[in-house]
Design an enzyme around this catalytic site. Structure first.
Site, PDB file in Angstrom:
ATOM      1  N   ASP A   1      -9.999  -4.484  -5.340  1.00  0.00           N
ATOM      2  CA  ASP A   1      -9.208  -3.856  -4.492  1.00  0.00           C
ATOM      3  C   ASP A   1      -9.956  -3.006  -3.458  1.00  0.00           C
ATOM      4  OD1 ASP A   1      -6.051  -3.333  -3.334  1.00  0.00           O
ATOM      5  OD2 ASP A   1      -7.294  -1.416  -3.305  1.00  0.00           O
TER       6      ASP A   1
ATOM      7  N   HIS B   1      -8.482  -4.729  -0.500  1.00  0.00           N
ATOM      8  CA  HIS B   1      -7.278  -4.189  -0.290  1.00  0.00           C
ATOM      9  C   HIS B   1      -6.534  -4.430   1.005  1.00  0.00           C
ATOM     10  CE1 HIS B   1      -4.068  -1.141  -0.497  1.00  0.00           C
ATOM     11  NE2 HIS B   1      -4.346  -0.644   0.619  1.00  0.00           N
TER      12      HIS B   1
ATOM     13  N   SER C   1       0.810  -1.161  -0.106  1.00  0.00           N
ATOM     14  CA  SER C   1      -0.133  -0.041  -0.039  1.00  0.00           C
ATOM     15  C   SER C   1       0.933   1.372   0.014  1.00  0.00           C
ATOM     16  CB  SER C   1      -0.939   0.055   1.063  1.00  0.00           C
ATOM     17  OG  SER C   1      -1.878   1.074   1.104  1.00  0.00           O
TER      18      SER C   1
END
Length: 287
Positions: A213, A268, A96
């Site tokens: 995601d 995610h 991330s």
């Protein structure tokens, strides 16, 4: 006697394999900390016993909102300590926001000895989507208005704003964003040649992302794609930074050093806990 010899040679072979695994350095994402990678560490240890794993314990929780250049300085220092003790080189996995930080570290750390850079759902060309961070701290702001805060001196002190890339405000992005366009060599930078040289030292780049995601927006940013001014996604090969080879992306692509792994059905926050993602996209790059 024969049984003992077989056991001995099997042990020698196992030790040889274990010693062959390069150390792995992990950089966590926004509002996170090393504990979020407990499950991932178990997967690595099971697949590659004896791997030396370092999860850098810096800027955890809300401290991860600190400006990225400040974070890069500290992460670079910690990573250099690992590199200096690992003459065989290391692998680097970043998740991330951690991917944006790692790109800064890679660019500014000469002789970094990073063999494989594994980018796990990272906003590599920016973010243009309302995340939990914005809805929590700026509930009254809509996506189209976030630039009004992010592209200010105050906004640039917050990590998310350092990779906020509003496709409708490209000139402001280039002018006011102090991190991503500089890192991409989209603007004048006296260190551009050196940073490109450092990026090109990587042996393999692995870009992992997927259409479900739900946070990285557009999700193709995790593979160096992004929106144009009409919010149509332009894939990596059509991006200006690729066509101009601004920081070495096209060179690496042409040399077969850019690897993409697209996995649908993964949200995610679950990438690093997903065994299928590990088996399909990551495990082979950790040898």
């Amino acid at each position: 006697m024969m049984v003992k010899l077989i056991f001995f040679f099997a042990t020698v072979l196992l030790i040889g394999q274990v010693c062959g695994y390069k150390p792995l350095v992990i950089v966590h994402g926004i509002l996170s900390d090393p504990s979020h990678f407990d499950g991932f560490v178990q997967m690595v240890t099971k697949a590659h016993p004896g791997t030396n794993i370092t999860i850098i314990n810096e800027y955890d929780g809300t401290e991860s909102l600190t400006s990225l250049w400040q974070q890069v300085d500290k992460f670079r220092s910690d990573m250099k300590a690992v590199v200096d003790s690992s003459p065989q080189g290391i692998h680097l996995l970043c998740y991330s926001q951690g991917g944006a930080i790692c790109r800064g570290v890679i660019a500014t750390l000469p002789n970094h000895q990073i063999h494989n850079f594994i980018s796990l759902s990272c906003p590599l060309l920016g973010q243009y989507g309302e995340t939990d961070v914005f809805t929590k701290y700026f509930p009254a702001m809509y996506r189209k208005d976030i630039y009004k805060f992010c592209y200010t001196e105050l906004g640039q002190k917050i990590s998310v704003c350092n990779y906020w890339n509003d496709p409708h405000q490209h000139e402001l992005y280039l002018k006011e964003n102090i991190y991503l366009p500089i890192l991409n060599n989209e603007t004048e930078n006296q260190n551009s040649s050196e940073w490109k040289k450092n990026f090109l030292q990587i042996k393999q780049v692995v870009l992992i992302g997927g259409p479900d995601d739900g946070v990285i927006t557009p999700w193709q940013s995790s593979q160096f794609g992004y929106y144009d001014a009409n919010e149509s996604v332009v894939e990596m090969q059509g991006q200006e930074v690729f066509l101009k080879d601004s920081f070495g992306l096209r060179t690496m692509y042409n040399n077969g050093q850019i690897n993409t792994c697209t996995v649908p059905g993964v949200e995610h926050t679950t990438w690093h806990d997903n065994q299928m993602v590990f088996d399909k996209c990551i495990e082979q790059w950790l040898t």
